[in-house]
Design a protein around this motif. Structure first.
Motif, short mmCIF file in Angstrom:
data_model
loop_
_atom_site.label_atom_id
_atom_site.label_comp_id
_atom_site.label_asym_id
_atom_site.label_seq_id
_atom_site.Cartn_x
_atom_site.Cartn_y
_atom_site.Cartn_z
N ILE A 127 0.82 -1.20 0.00
CA ILE A 127 0.00 0.00 0.00
C ILE A 127 0.86 1.25 0.00
O ILE A 127 0.48 2.29 -0.55
N GLY A 128 2.03 1.16 0.61
CA GLY A 128 2.89 2.34 0.69
C GLY A 128 3.37 2.85 -0.66
O GLY A 128 3.83 4.00 -0.76
N PHE A 129 3.26 2.04 -1.72
CA PHE A 129 3.75 2.44 -3.04
C PHE A 129 2.63 2.72 -4.04
O PHE A 129 2.91 2.95 -5.22
N VAL A 130 1.37 2.68 -3.60
CA VAL A 130 0.28 2.87 -4.56
C VAL A 130 0.30 4.28 -5.16
O VAL A 130 -0.19 4.48 -6.28
N TRP A 131 0.86 5.22 -4.46
CA TRP A 131 0.88 6.60 -4.98
C TRP A 131 1.85 6.76 -6.15
O TRP A 131 1.83 7.79 -6.85
N LEU A 132 2.71 5.76 -6.38
CA LEU A 132 3.65 5.85 -7.50
C LEU A 132 2.99 5.51 -8.82
O LEU A 132 3.46 5.95 -9.88
N ASP A 133 1.94 4.70 -8.78
CA ASP A 133 1.26 4.26 -10.01
C ASP A 133 0.01 5.11 -10.18
O ASP A 133 -1.04 4.81 -9.60
N THR A 134 0.09 6.17 -10.95
CA THR A 134 -0.98 7.16 -11.02
C THR A 134 -1.50 7.30 -12.44
O THR A 134 -0.90 6.83 -13.41
N LEU A 135 -2.63 7.96 -12.55
CA LEU A 135 -3.16 8.39 -13.84
C LEU A 135 -3.70 9.81 -13.68
O LEU A 135 -3.99 10.26 -12.57
N THR A 136 -3.83 10.51 -14.79
CA THR A 136 -4.23 11.91 -14.75
C THR A 136 -5.73 12.04 -14.94
O THR A 136 -6.30 11.52 -15.91
N ILE A 137 -6.37 12.71 -14.01
CA ILE A 137 -7.80 13.02 -14.09
C ILE A 137 -7.93 14.53 -14.00
O ILE A 137 -7.73 15.12 -12.93
N PHE A 178 -0.97 3.31 11.11
CA PHE A 178 -0.13 4.04 12.05
C PHE A 178 0.75 3.09 12.87
O PHE A 178 1.90 3.40 13.18
N LEU A 179 0.23 1.93 13.24
CA LEU A 179 1.04 0.96 13.97
C LEU A 179 2.16 0.41 13.09
O LEU A 179 3.28 0.18 13.56
N ALA A 180 1.85 0.18 11.80
CA ALA A 180 2.86 -0.32 10.88
C ALA A 180 3.99 0.70 10.71
O ALA A 180 5.18 0.33 10.67
N VAL A 181 3.63 1.97 10.61
CA VAL A 181 4.65 3.01 10.50
C VAL A 181 5.47 3.10 11.79
O VAL A 181 6.69 3.23 11.77
N ALA A 182 4.78 3.03 12.93
CA ALA A 182 5.48 3.15 14.22
C ALA A 182 6.41 1.98 14.46
O ALA A 182 7.51 2.15 15.01
N TRP A 183 6.02 0.77 14.06
CA TRP A 183 6.81 -0.43 14.33
C TRP A 183 7.63 -0.88 13.13
O TRP A 183 8.32 -1.90 13.20
N ASN A 184 7.52 -0.15 12.00
CA ASN A 184 8.28 -0.45 10.80
C ASN A 184 8.03 -1.88 10.32
O ASN A 184 8.95 -2.67 10.10
N VAL A 185 6.74 -2.22 10.15
CA VAL A 185 6.35 -3.54 9.67
C VAL A 185 5.45 -3.36 8.45
O VAL A 185 5.13 -2.24 8.05
N GLY A 187 -0.06 -6.22 6.30
CA GLY A 187 -0.09 -7.24 7.34
C GLY A 187 -0.63 -6.72 8.66
O GLY A 187 -1.43 -7.39 9.32
N MET A 188 -0.23 -5.50 9.05
CA MET A 188 -0.72 -4.94 10.30
C MET A 188 -2.21 -4.61 10.22
O MET A 188 -2.93 -4.77 11.20
N MET A 189 -2.68 -4.17 9.06
CA MET A 189 -4.12 -3.93 8.91
C MET A 189 -4.90 -5.23 9.08
O MET A 189 -5.96 -5.24 9.73
N ALA A 190 -4.39 -6.31 8.50
CA ALA A 190 -5.06 -7.60 8.66
C ALA A 190 -5.05 -8.03 10.12
O ALA A 190 -6.05 -8.57 10.63
N VAL A 191 -3.94 -7.80 10.80
CA VAL A 191 -3.86 -8.13 12.23
C VAL A 191 -4.89 -7.35 13.03
O VAL A 191 -5.54 -7.88 13.94
N MET A 192 -5.07 -6.08 12.69
CA MET A 192 -6.01 -5.24 13.45
C MET A 192 -7.45 -5.70 13.26
O MET A 192 -8.27 -5.56 14.17
#
Length: 227
Positions: A22-32, A144-151, A155-160
């Motif tokens: 998810i952290g890289f979805v902003w790299l694959d863009t299109l123009t609207i 936010f937990l994934a960013v804080a714990w660098n994971v 995966g952390m969203m699924a855990v939550m």
């Protein structure tokens, strides 16, 4: 397993396929218009609108076809068609989500938030709302937990989602373990009161009243302790 069997010689990241990135979805863009928008946001937004429109327009039909298929056929609602339309939308959602979130997160969000909502309410419309709220809370807290714990974010969203399911299982208002223990305790108390009332009534104003309706007799006949 399928990746190892059929994509052994392909340069592919198994971790990304399973959990997405998810952290890289902003790299694959299109123009609207004048804006560059992540493609994942566009496709998932479109699928969200389609899903919401389908459920809203056919809510009654889906409800009847799901819980009483015979009645749905009698009313001419074609439950088989509704089932395959729902399956088609689920498949479309999976395809739209796969690139961004991977397989694990999609499966987790398809199953766990609705299960959590099912533990919290018996009303179908409320299950939709609670399931969406659990999904949003899992996404935000997991990020936010994934960013804080660098994971892994996915995966952390699924855990939550699992954390919220566990909380609902423990403290849900109706089906939670705590509620069931309290309900059983309260029912036991009510049964004890009824037993006492019947015992006192049976011997009231009778010749055995002063023998039966005393503390010692209650301990012997009802098997109660001193307290």
């Amino acid at each position: 397993l399928l990746l190892n069997l059929y994509a052994r010689d392909v340069h592919i990241d198994t971790h990304t396929v399973l959990l997405g990135e998810i952290g890289f979805v902003w790299l694959d863009t299109l123009t609207i218009g004048d804006y560059r928008v992540p493609q994942a946001l566009v496709w998932m937004g479109a699928m969200t609108l389609v899903n919401a429109a389908f459920v809203t327009l056919f809510y009654k039909e889906l409800k009847i076809a799901t819980f009483d298929e015979a009645l749905a056929r009698a009313l001419g609602l074609a439950p088989g068609v509704l089932f395959y339309l729902l399956l088609l939308l689920t498949s479309g959602t999976a395809v739209a989500a796969f690139d961004a979130v991977g397989a694990v997160l999609f499966v987790a969000f398809v199953i766990v938030p609705p299960s959590t909502a099912y533990l919290l309410t018996d009303r179908l419309w409320m299950m939709f709302i609670l399931g969406a709220l659990v999904s949003i809370a899992s996404s935000v807290s997991g990020y936010f937990l994934a960013v804080a714990w660098n994971v892994s974010i996915g995966g952390m969203m699924a855990v939550m989602t699992g954390v919220f399911l566990l909380l609902a299982f423990l403290v849900g208002p109706r089906y939670g373990m705590v509620a069931q223990v309290l309900r059983r305790r309260g029912q036991r108390r009510v049964n004890e009161i009824r037993t006492l009332t019947v015992h006192l009534y049976n011997h009231e104003d009778g010749p055995e009243q002063w023998v039966e309706n005393v503390t010692q007799a209650l301990r012997e006949h009802l098997l109660w302790d001193g307290a």
